[in-house]
Design a protein around this motif. Structure first.
Motif, PDB file in Angstrom:
ATOM      1  N   TYR A 212       0.836  -1.215   0.000  1.00  0.00           N
ATOM      2  CA  TYR A 212       0.000   0.000   0.000  1.00  0.00           C
ATOM      3  C   TYR A 212       0.867   1.260   0.000  1.00  0.00           C
ATOM      4  O   TYR A 212       0.475   2.290  -0.550  1.00  0.00           O
ATOM      5  CB  TYR A 212      -0.928   0.015   1.225  1.00  0.00           C
ATOM      6  CG  TYR A 212      -1.915  -1.141   1.252  1.00  0.00           C
ATOM      7  CD1 TYR A 212      -2.644  -1.495   0.117  1.00  0.00           C
ATOM      8  CD2 TYR A 212      -2.118  -1.885   2.421  1.00  0.00           C
ATOM      9  CE1 TYR A 212      -3.534  -2.556   0.134  1.00  0.00           C
ATOM     10  CE2 TYR A 212      -3.012  -2.938   2.452  1.00  0.00           C
ATOM     11  CZ  TYR A 212      -3.716  -3.277   1.311  1.00  0.00           C
ATOM     12  OH  TYR A 212      -4.596  -4.318   1.328  1.00  0.00           O
ATOM     13  N   ASN A 566      -6.445   2.382   2.550  1.00  0.00           N
ATOM     14  CA  ASN A 566      -5.854   1.115   2.080  1.00  0.00           C
ATOM     15  C   ASN A 566      -6.826   0.321   1.217  1.00  0.00           C
ATOM     16  O   ASN A 566      -6.418  -0.333   0.254  1.00  0.00           O
ATOM     17  CB  ASN A 566      -5.388   0.266   3.270  1.00  0.00           C
ATOM     18  CG  ASN A 566      -4.069   0.754   3.831  1.00  0.00           C
ATOM     19  OD1 ASN A 566      -3.405   1.601   3.239  1.00  0.00           O
ATOM     20  ND2 ASN A 566      -3.677   0.222   4.988  1.00  0.00           N
ATOM     21  N   LYS A 569      -6.720   1.870  -2.162  1.00  0.00           N
ATOM     22  CA  LYS A 569      -5.448   1.484  -2.805  1.00  0.00           C
ATOM     23  C   LYS A 569      -5.504   0.031  -3.263  1.00  0.00           C
ATOM     24  O   LYS A 569      -4.980  -0.321  -4.325  1.00  0.00           O
ATOM     25  CB  LYS A 569      -4.289   1.660  -1.819  1.00  0.00           C
ATOM     26  CG  LYS A 569      -3.906   3.099  -1.518  1.00  0.00           C
ATOM     27  CD  LYS A 569      -2.739   3.123  -0.525  1.00  0.00           C
ATOM     28  CE  LYS A 569      -2.340   4.539  -0.145  1.00  0.00           C
ATOM     29  NZ  LYS A 569      -1.217   4.546   0.824  1.00  0.00           N
ATOM     30  N   ALA A 570      -6.129  -0.843  -2.436  1.00  0.00           N
ATOM     31  CA  ALA A 570      -6.204  -2.271  -2.761  1.00  0.00           C
ATOM     32  C   ALA A 570      -6.899  -2.484  -4.106  1.00  0.00           C
ATOM     33  O   ALA A 570      -6.475  -3.330  -4.908  1.00  0.00           O
ATOM     34  CB  ALA A 570      -6.939  -3.027  -1.651  1.00  0.00           C
ATOM     35  N   GLN A 635      -6.269  -9.318  -1.219  1.00  0.00           N
ATOM     36  CA  GLN A 635      -6.079  -8.100  -0.414  1.00  0.00           C
ATOM     37  C   GLN A 635      -5.632  -8.492   0.991  1.00  0.00           C
ATOM     38  O   GLN A 635      -6.321  -9.227   1.689  1.00  0.00           O
ATOM     39  CB  GLN A 635      -7.398  -7.331  -0.355  1.00  0.00           C
ATOM     40  CG  GLN A 635      -7.323  -6.031   0.422  1.00  0.00           C
ATOM     41  CD  GLN A 635      -8.650  -5.276   0.382  1.00  0.00           C
ATOM     42  OE1 GLN A 635      -9.439  -5.437  -0.548  1.00  0.00           O
ATOM     43  NE2 GLN A 635      -8.895  -4.462   1.387  1.00  0.00           N
ATOM     44  N   GLY A 639      -0.459  -5.172   1.912  1.00  0.00           N
ATOM     45  CA  GLY A 639      -0.563  -4.870   0.488  1.00  0.00           C
ATOM     46  C   GLY A 639      -1.434  -5.904  -0.204  1.00  0.00           C
ATOM     47  O   GLY A 639      -2.197  -6.624   0.445  1.00  0.00           O
TER      48      GLY A 639
END
Length: 694
Positions: A212, A566, A569-570, A635, A639
């Motif tokens: 991430y 996050n 972002k994932a 996920q 990250g």
């Protein structure tokens, strides 16, 4: 001396019986989930459990007992944390008493008279009997002292005995209930095999990850939809077991200034000079010291560790200090030292002046008995006939005691004499004919005149800090608290998720009054007082109220922001990995310019990627995959991952199925007990008003 006096000194009033708290502690733990703390209640009602009101009149003494027990255990004076722990213990004990008693009645669990007799004096007595009536040196049960206690007709002893028997019954019922719950759970062979496999089947795999951190937070623009999507997917995480509140605050320091420190040092130097020439050391210490150390022989280890060894290495007549350690100066005169026994075995005959016609007659009787014993009369027989103490049935024999266990006059006579001595000693209980049977061990003891002066701020420093706090409290009303503090150059601190009963809060050492006021305030209120901590005055504002139950998105929005970032972002990183191809893991790695990382011998029960993090979703997916196939993006915590399983190593079959089930049953049984108690609470109507009182 009195049997009860002995017991009181040795066992802290047999802990009068904070025992109940200890018994339920393992049951209750974090399972205590209580209702909203404010409700229309009678002024004396601390709370109610299924309609049973708990009055402060009965609850308060139990809290006091808990605090006294902790002071004995940990030393020092009571503080906010001790009080909060004692309040929790008392409340948990009340919860257990009411809820479990209803269960015992429903299930028909009882303790018969025969069972009780067996638990009191049988071959395998209650753990409480072993705890309070075992010889501290040998660990063996002292049956003679136990029987004296149970047979005693002294009103205080009867009261203690009834309380002890009640607690023994409670403990026995709790044991029966726990066994009932434990015996209701079982483990199948399939469950045992699954557990064994999860701990022993090994996986080898390779992965490629995109962290991430590879996308800057600033590049992520969150929408309301991003928040609500994460909130809905993770709603179960936001169940608040009890109401909590948050407040922000500013501190105005009352630590001593440089000028204060210099003034105190000058004062201490003068005290030290006067102390060296003082005619009456104990009186001087009593008048000048902030901390009182008894003017009697003490053993090493009783003083502040920073000065203890140094003082005990000095001979009689020495002068030590002034020495600054922690937050105070210490000055000590070593008045005298000697080698003294560590403990004493003694017998006594106690004469009560009120029962023999006054002080003069008591002294004469004591002297006569001493003379008879010196001529060869039987001490034990005389004790049986003349002593008013419970020990008379054992010929006046007392259990072995260390310093600090008996009243000072009796202690000094026992420790300062020698084996075989016969003395007449006066104490608050009457006149003792004391025989020193045996003295055990030897250590250096010292009689000290001890002066301690705290390094506190001057009244001028405190007044200036209070004035600044007062001005801030007046001026901040109607202003934005944080912005106004920043304008004044003050740092704003935050205490988050504060429960109504806790005795601590971030950065505050005496927060109870502040927490009470926070629970009486509305969201956004500046609290009404200036709160005094040991080193600061504090002004605070209530910022958040998080009610019991599922918290709303608004309540958790700020807290979940990093996780929502996050999650967004994932999505981007998953897409990047999906677009890198469906061929081999090496091709994906080349496309996203990240290395292929091999991992050996991972088990499902310990989903940690060495040197990376605990990655439950990744390891769970690995154990659900076929070897040789490239996975879809997963996920994780750090990250997004793709992986390919090299292979699994299956363990040998379970060698001992019974042993496997037995170890699982043990942990399952322990968990089931807590779960049962939690279920009882969830089905009970509990109102908690403790914050109004503590």
């Amino acid at each position: 001396m009195g049997l009860m006096t002995f017991l009181r000194n040795r066992a802290g009033y047999i802990l009068v019986f904070a025992i109940g708290f200890a018994i339920v502690a393992f049951l209750v733990g974090d399972a205590i989930n209580v209702g909203k703390p404010f409700w229309a209640a009678d002024q004396k009602v601390v709370g109610s459990i299924d309609g049973k009101d708990i009055s402060i009149d009965e609850f308060g003494p139990k809290v006091d007992q808990g605090v006294n027990q902790m002071k004995q255990q940990y030393g020092g004076s009571a503080n906010a944390q001790m009080t909060a722990m004692a309040v929790d213990q008392a409340w948990n004990a009340e919860l257990a008493k009411v809820l479990l008693t209803k269960e015992y009645d429903r299930l028909g669990l009882t303790v018969s008279e025969d069972e009780l007799v067996d638990l009191l004096q049988g071959q395998n007595p209650s753990p409480l009997i072993k705890q309070y009536f075992s010889n501290p040196q040998t660990g063996q049960l002292d049956r003679a002292t136990l029987m004296n206690f149970l047979k005693s007709k002294e009103p205080q002893a009867l009261q203690q005995s009834n309380m002890l028997q009640e607690e023994i019954k409670n403990q026995a019922l709790q044991t029966k209930y726990s066994n009932l719950i434990r015996n209701s759970v079982y483990v199948t062979s399939l469950e045992a095999t699954d557990e064994y496999t999860n701990r022993n089947k090994l996986a080898n795999f390779k992965y490629v990850s995109l962290d991430y951190t590879s996308i800057p937070d600033a590049a992520v623009k969150l929408t309301d939809n991003d928040y609500s999507e994460y909130y809905e997917q993770n709603k179960a995480r936001f169940n608040n077991p009890q109401e909590t509140r948050a407040f922000e605050y500013v501190s105005f320091s009352i630590s001593p200034t440089k000028a204060d420190s210099l003034a105190i040092k000058a004062q201490v130097d003068k005290i030290a000079a006067d102390f060296q020439v003082a005619k009456n050391d104990s009186l001087f210490a009593a008048i000048n010291s902030d901390v009182k150390v008894p003017f009697t022989y003490i053993t090493k280890g009783k003083l502040d560790p920073a000065v203890d060894s140094a003082v005990f290495a000095l001979p009689a007549g020495s002068f030590y200090g002034p020495k600054l350690t922690g937050n105070s100066y210490k000055i000590v005169k070593v008045v005298s030292t000697r080698i003294s026994p560590d403990s004493v075995k003694a017998s006594h005959i106690l004469i009560d002046p009120a029962k023999v016609g006054g002080e003069d007659k008591a002294v004469k009787l004591a002297d006569s008995l001493k003379a008879l014993i010196l001529k060869g009369a039987n001490f034990a027989e005389l004790a049986k006939n003349y002593s008013v103490d419970g020990s008379k049935d054992k010929g006046g024999e007392l259990p072995t005691f260390a310093r600090g266990a008996m009243v000072p006059e009796f202690e000094n006579a026992a420790f300062d004499g020698k084996t075989g001595d016969l003395k007449v000693v006066k104490s608050q209980f009457g006149y003792h004919v004391l025989k020193i049977e045996k003295q055990i061990g030897s250590s250096k003891v010292a009689k000290l005149a001890y002066v301690e002066k705290a390094l506190n701020a001057s009244s001028k420093t405190q007044a200036a800090a209070y004035k600044a706090a007062s001005n801030f409290l007046t001026d901040v009303k109607g202003n934005d608290f944080s912005k106004f503090a920043a304008q004044k150059g003050l740092k704003v601190a935050v205490a988050d998720k504060v429960a109504s009963t806790q005795g601590f809060a971030a950065g505050l050492d005496n927060p109870r009054k502040l927490i009470q006021d926070a629970y009486a305030a509305d969201k956004g209120d500046v609290l009404p007082e200036i709160y005094t901590m040991s080193n600061a005055y504090v002004v605070a504002r209530l910022t958040t109220i998080s009610p019991k139950g599922i918290l709303s998105l608004a309540d958790v929005k700020k807290e979940i922001e990093p996780m929502v970032i996050n999650a967004v972002k994932a999505k981007q990183l998953k897409e990047k990995l999906a677009n890198a191809g469906k061929g081999s893991i090496d091709q994906v790695a080349a496309k996203v310019a990240r290395p292929v990382n091999p991992v050996q011998n991972v088990v499902f029960a310990n989903p940690v990627i060495p040197g990376v993090a605990q990655e439950n979703a990744l390891v769970g997916s690995v154990f659900g995959s076929q070897p040789g196939k490239l996975s879809a993006p997963v996920q994780g915590e750090r990250g997004v991952y793709v992986f390919s399983v090299d292979g699994f190593t299956n363990p040998a079959p379970i060698a001992n199925m019974f042993k496997q089930k037995e170890s699982m049953m043990l942990s399952l049984g322990q968990r089931s007990l807590g779960s049962a108690f939690q279920a009882l609470q969830e089905n009970a109507k509990i109102k908690d008003n403790r914050v109004k009182f503590y």
